[in-house]
Design a protein around this motif. Structure first.
Motif, mmCIF file in Angstrom:
data_model
loop_
_atom_site.group_PDB
_atom_site.id
_atom_site.type_symbol
_atom_site.label_atom_id
_atom_site.label_comp_id
_atom_site.label_asym_id
_atom_site.label_seq_id
_atom_site.Cartn_x
_atom_site.Cartn_y
_atom_site.Cartn_z
ATOM 1 N N LEU A 9 -12.097 86.755 45.415
ATOM 2 C CA LEU A 9 -12.823 87.685 45.491
ATOM 3 C C LEU A 9 -14.216 87.419 45.144
ATOM 4 N N GLU A 10 -14.535 87.077 44.109
ATOM 5 C CA GLU A 10 -15.496 86.796 43.352
ATOM 6 C C GLU A 10 -16.341 85.381 45.038
ATOM 7 N N GLU A 11 -16.035 84.949 45.462
ATOM 8 C CA GLU A 11 -16.495 84.016 46.911
ATOM 9 C C GLU A 11 -17.124 84.677 47.291
ATOM 10 N N ALA A 12 -16.783 85.879 47.845
ATOM 11 C CA ALA A 12 -17.057 86.762 49.053
ATOM 12 C C ALA A 12 -18.221 86.993 49.222
ATOM 13 N N LEU A 13 -19.207 87.412 48.284
ATOM 14 C CA LEU A 13 -20.642 87.360 48.620
ATOM 15 C C LEU A 13 -20.686 86.182 48.836
ATOM 16 N N GLN A 14 -20.340 84.931 47.907
ATOM 17 C CA GLN A 14 -21.385 83.736 48.307
ATOM 18 C C GLN A 14 -21.052 82.881 50.525
ATOM 19 N N ASP A 15 -20.055 84.201 50.581
ATOM 20 C CA ASP A 15 -19.290 83.295 52.059
ATOM 21 C C ASP A 15 -19.779 81.612 52.854
ATOM 22 N N SER A 16 -19.387 81.286 51.770
ATOM 23 C CA SER A 16 -19.113 79.186 51.515
ATOM 24 C C SER A 16 -18.393 79.012 51.978
ATOM 25 N N PRO A 17 -18.143 77.411 53.346
ATOM 26 C CA PRO A 17 -18.048 77.244 54.381
ATOM 27 C C PRO A 17 -16.177 76.924 53.796
ATOM 28 N N GLN A 18 -16.156 77.180 52.388
ATOM 29 C CA GLN A 18 -14.617 76.808 51.959
ATOM 30 C C GLN A 18 -13.642 78.294 52.049
ATOM 31 N N THR A 19 -14.658 78.824 51.460
ATOM 32 C CA THR A 19 -14.313 80.593 51.609
ATOM 33 C C THR A 19 -13.532 80.843 53.018
ATOM 34 N N ARG A 20 -14.672 80.289 54.138
ATOM 35 C CA ARG A 20 -14.075 80.460 55.265
ATOM 36 C C ARG A 20 -12.738 79.606 55.457
ATOM 37 N N SER A 21 -12.649 78.731 56.129
ATOM 38 C CA SER A 21 -11.394 78.138 55.917
ATOM 39 C C SER A 21 -10.522 78.551 55.358
ATOM 40 N N LEU A 22 -10.091 78.657 53.677
ATOM 41 C CA LEU A 22 -9.512 79.482 53.234
ATOM 42 C C LEU A 22 -9.219 80.458 53.756
ATOM 43 N N LEU A 23 -10.086 81.446 54.488
ATOM 44 C CA LEU A 23 -9.760 82.740 55.137
ATOM 45 C C LEU A 23 -9.162 82.417 56.313
ATOM 46 N N SER A 24 -9.107 81.173 57.040
ATOM 47 C CA SER A 24 -8.948 81.279 58.248
ATOM 48 C C SER A 24 -6.927 80.993 58.834
ATOM 49 N N VAL A 25 -7.024 80.285 57.228
ATOM 50 C CA VAL A 25 -5.513 79.967 56.677
ATOM 51 C C VAL A 25 -5.279 81.369 56.850
ATOM 52 N N PHE A 26 -5.523 82.414 56.203
ATOM 53 C CA PHE A 26 -4.969 83.814 55.943
ATOM 54 C C PHE A 26 -4.675 84.934 57.071
ATOM 55 N N GLU A 27 -5.948 84.586 57.859
ATOM 56 C CA GLU A 27 -5.706 84.565 58.822
ATOM 57 C C GLU A 27 -4.335 84.136 59.911
ATOM 58 N N GLU A 28 -4.581 83.038 59.924
ATOM 59 C CA GLU A 28 -3.098 82.198 61.037
ATOM 60 C C GLU A 28 -1.863 83.059 60.775
ATOM 61 N N ASP A 29 -1.986 83.118 59.195
ATOM 62 C CA ASP A 29 -0.846 83.628 58.761
ATOM 63 C C ASP A 29 -0.813 84.704 59.200
ATOM 64 N N ALA A 30 -1.604 85.788 59.322
ATOM 65 C CA ALA A 30 -1.042 87.111 59.514
ATOM 66 C C ALA A 30 -0.835 87.068 60.963
ATOM 67 N N GLY A 31 -1.467 86.371 62.116
ATOM 68 C CA GLY A 31 -1.069 87.013 62.780
ATOM 69 C C GLY A 31 0.403 85.766 63.362
ATOM 70 N N THR A 32 1.039 85.078 62.654
ATOM 71 C CA THR A 32 1.934 84.744 63.374
ATOM 72 C C THR A 32 3.098 85.900 62.645
ATOM 73 N N LEU A 33 2.726 86.176 61.150
ATOM 74 C CA LEU A 33 3.408 88.067 60.568
ATOM 75 C C LEU A 33 3.755 88.774 61.676
ATOM 76 N N THR A 34 2.711 89.073 62.459
ATOM 77 C CA THR A 34 2.429 90.162 63.563
ATOM 78 C C THR A 34 3.427 89.599 64.549
ATOM 79 N N ASP A 35 3.776 88.291 65.348
ATOM 80 C CA ASP A 35 4.492 87.766 65.856
ATOM 81 C C ASP A 35 5.999 87.891 66.065
ATOM 82 N N TYR A 36 6.220 87.717 64.774
ATOM 83 C CA TYR A 36 7.074 87.714 64.068
ATOM 84 C C TYR A 36 8.074 88.657 63.683
ATOM 85 N N THR A 37 6.626 89.850 63.303
ATOM 86 C CA THR A 37 7.180 91.507 63.135
ATOM 87 C C THR A 37 7.847 91.960 64.246
ATOM 88 N N ASN A 38 6.915 91.592 65.877
ATOM 89 C CA ASN A 38 7.577 92.529 66.741
ATOM 90 C C ASN A 38 9.013 91.986 67.253
#
Length: 662
Positions: A9-38
């Motif tokens: 959470l500390e890196e949320a304000l900085q919004d660095s590219p590294q944080t954005r890259s890690l965020l995309s991994v979590f978003e991909e995981d959430a999308g896969t979880l949504t498809d599997y759940t359906n």
């Protein structure tokens, strides 16, 4: 349990590219979880739907088991045990239906509902926060772009202050949305584990409860019931296997029959015919008129029922009446180019239906069966025995005694007569020691003439007193002998039974065989009408005279009569063989069978005497000696045989007895 990856959470304000890259991994995981759940939800809903369908199916099954008792089976033998067993099973299915209903409810609450809540709450929240985070990021990028375009000169403090405030508000909004988004993504890593296991935990608990209650319901009494039902099913299976084996053996036996079973009219020459039938069924071809001269044939199933002939088309539920057989007549007929046809006529003589059988055996059996039914034998207590007795009596009446020893034991009545010294071999020709076969005497299938028809021209000739032509072969050059000049003149009342061509005249057996075939044909074809005539025996010819018109129906030269005999048992039957010239130059042999009011031996004696007179006419002394050997009555008449009363009225026969004028 291993730790999960998290967004800082500390890196949320900085919004660095590294944080954005890690965020995309979590978003991909959430999308896969949504498809599997359906997909998982669809599978669980299918299980729940199947359980609901099981509830409805068991309910329908219970109702259908109870409906077996209400079915109107045409074959209901042994259904009592089945009905009681199905009633018990219906009760068991109803109890199982209750358990299935409880299981369906539990699956809905503990399996389907949690996964739906996870999808609608957690996954939907993450998706919403993702959208808000994207909007906030876009607003921050726009405000930073405005701030970056501020000019170096002529700085306007008021505009700068507004843009700075806008950048600060956008950055705060982005920071807030990113924090909420990061928190939701971090929490999703824990919630997904719970969401995957909790529904299956509810499914397992539901199934366990279902099986526990089911085990409690199927107690020891249920086990004993199921074992008894299993034993009953096993016994039925054993019976089925035994019956199947019998049917296989019967099938092999039926398939191993001779070709005669499949071939119509297999034995044409000598079929095995049952003449004692009082019932008959089978397929026949019925002739139908479609026009004045056109006809069609229809193959239908016919059967007799009492005194009626029934017909049932293929596929029909029941048969219909075709013709009443009481007092009817039936006979074989020639019909166009078809074989084995017969016609049934009504009692008043009107022509009825014409039917065709598929073989000679079927044709004759149908004719015999209809003849037996027309006599109303079926109304007796034991119709089969009556039919057999009647047919045996008819055969015995027309079967001659062909054994030479039997004939020697039963001498002719004329041998016992003391009034005549003529020996038996002069009265009736001796029978041959070797009895010929019927085929050697009469050709099979020889037609029989049942009546003597006098042409109308003969009546005209008789009235004019002119010369008449004999339909039995008399030539124009022959003249009738005058009865007044004849030394022998004897009259008998006879009824013509029939005549047929024969192959030989060497033995009297040909007369006996002709008698048998003529009377058998009359019995088979139900022909009772006979032509009555006066048989005039003279020393020159045999004359058949119509008693009403005194017209001569037929005239036979005595020299053409080669054989004559009376039946050994039926004393009224008499026959003789006539040899006639033909136009082709050859000669033909015909046998004529009559029934006489007096004994047939008298007629034979008269014929024999006439032939002896012909032989001794050349020698006057021999003729005189022959005449002297015949006794005289008081009134001067020659006695040929002992006078006997007429069998019909008991009075002495007049002009047809056993007397002759000298």
């Amino acid at each position: 349990m291993p730790a999960v990856d998290k967004l800082l959470l500390e890196e949320a304000l900085q919004d660095s590219p590294q944080t954005r890259s890690l965020l995309s991994v979590f978003e991909e995981d959430a999308g896969t979880l949504t498809d599997y759940t359906n997909q998982l939800l669809q599978a669980m809903q299918r299980v729940y739907g199947a359980q609901n369908e099981m509830c409805l199916a068991t309910q329908q099954l219970s109702k259908q088991l109870l409906a077996y008792e209400k079915q109107n089976f045409a074959l209901g033998k042994g259904d009592e045990e089945v009905i009681s067993t199905l009633h018990y099973f219906s009760k068991v299915v109803d109890e199982l239906n209750v358990l299935h209903t409880e299981l369906a409810k539990q699956l809905a609450d503990t399996m389907v509902l949690p996964i739906i809540q996870f999808r609608e709450k957690d996954l939907t929240e993450v998706s919403t926060l993702k959208d808000l985070f994207g909007l906030a990021s876009n607003e921050h990028d726009l405000s930073m772009a405005k701030y970056s375009r501020l000019p170096k000169k002529k700085e306007n403090e008021k505009v700068k202050t507004e843009i700075v405030k806008e950048v600060a508000a956008a950055r705060r909004k982005q920071h807030l949305s990113s924090l909420q988004y990061y928190c939701a993504l971090n929490a999703l890593q824990y919630r997904k584990r719970v969401a995957m296991m909790e529904p299956m935990l509810g499914f397992a608990h539901g199934q366990i409860n279902f099986f526990k209650k089911g085990a409690e319901m199927f107690s020891q009494s249920m086990d004993s019931f199921l074992s008894s039902v299993a034993d009953m099913v096993q016994s039925i299976q054993v019976e089925l296997e035994a019956e199947a084996e019998k049917m296989r053996a019967s099938q092999q036996e039926l398939l191993s029959l001779e070709e005669a079973v499949y071939t119509p009219d297999f034995n044409v020459a000598a079929p095995q015919i049952n003449r004692n039938l009082i019932q008959k069924a089978g397929y026949l071809n019925l002739r139908n008129k479609t026009g004045l001269v056109t006809t069609t044939w229809e193959r239908l199933y016919f059967f007799t029922q009492g005194g009626n002939l029934m017909c049932q088309p293929r596929g029909a539920v029941a048969g219909g009446l075709i013709q009443d057989l009481d007092n009817c007549s039936v006979m074989a007929v020639d019909c166009e180019d078809r074989r084995y046809c017969f016609q049934i006529a009504t009692p008043d003589g009107k022509a009825g239906i014409i039917l065709q059988a598929e073989s000679r055996k079927e044709n004759e059996e149908w004719i015999c069966a209809i003849n037996n039914i027309s006599r109303q034998i079926y109304l007796t207590d034991n119709p089969e025995a009556v039919a057999i007795k009647l047919n045996q009596t008819a055969l015995q009446a027309v079967t001659p005694i062909t054994s030479f020893a039997k004939k020697q034991e039963s001498p002719c009545p004329s041998q016992k007569m003391k009034s005549s010294e003529v020996e038996n071999d002069k009265i009736v020709p001796k029978a041959a020691v070797i009895i010929p076969e019927a085929e050697q005497l009469i050709a099979p299938g020889t037609p029989i003439q049942f009546d003597i028809v006098l042409p109308a021209t003969e009546f005209l000739d008789q009235n004019r007193g002119s010369r008449r032509i004999n339909p039995f072969g008399e030539t124009e050059d022959e003249t009738f002998p005058e009865t007044e000049d004849s030394l022998l003149q004897q009259m008998f009342i006879v009824r013509f039974l029939g005549s047929m061509a024969v192959k030989t005249d060497n033995t009297t057996e040909v007369i006996y065989e002709a008698m048998r075939q003529v009377l058998a044909a009359r019995a088979i074809h139900n022909i009772f009408r006979m032509t009555e005539s006066h048989l005039m025996v003279t020393s020159q010819a045999l004359r058949l005279i119509d008693p009403q018109t005194q017209v001569t129906r037929a005239n036979f030269e005595l020299t053409s009569v080669t054989q004559f005999a009376a039946h050994q048992e039926n004393k009224r039957l008499v026959g003789f063989v006539v040899r006639m010239p033909e136009s082709t130059g050859g000669e033909s042999l015909s046998t004529y069978v009559f029934e006489s009011n007096s004994e047939g031996e008298k007629i034979c004696y008269a014929i024999n005497l006439g032939k002896e007179i012909i032989e001794v006419q050349k020698d006057p002394e021999a003729l005189a000696q022959l005449m002297l050997s015949i006794p005289l009555t008081n009134d001067g008449k020659y006695v040929l045989l002992n006078d006997q009363p007429d069998d019909n009225d008991g009075s002495p026969s007049e002009n047809r007895g056993a007397e002759s004028e000298a």
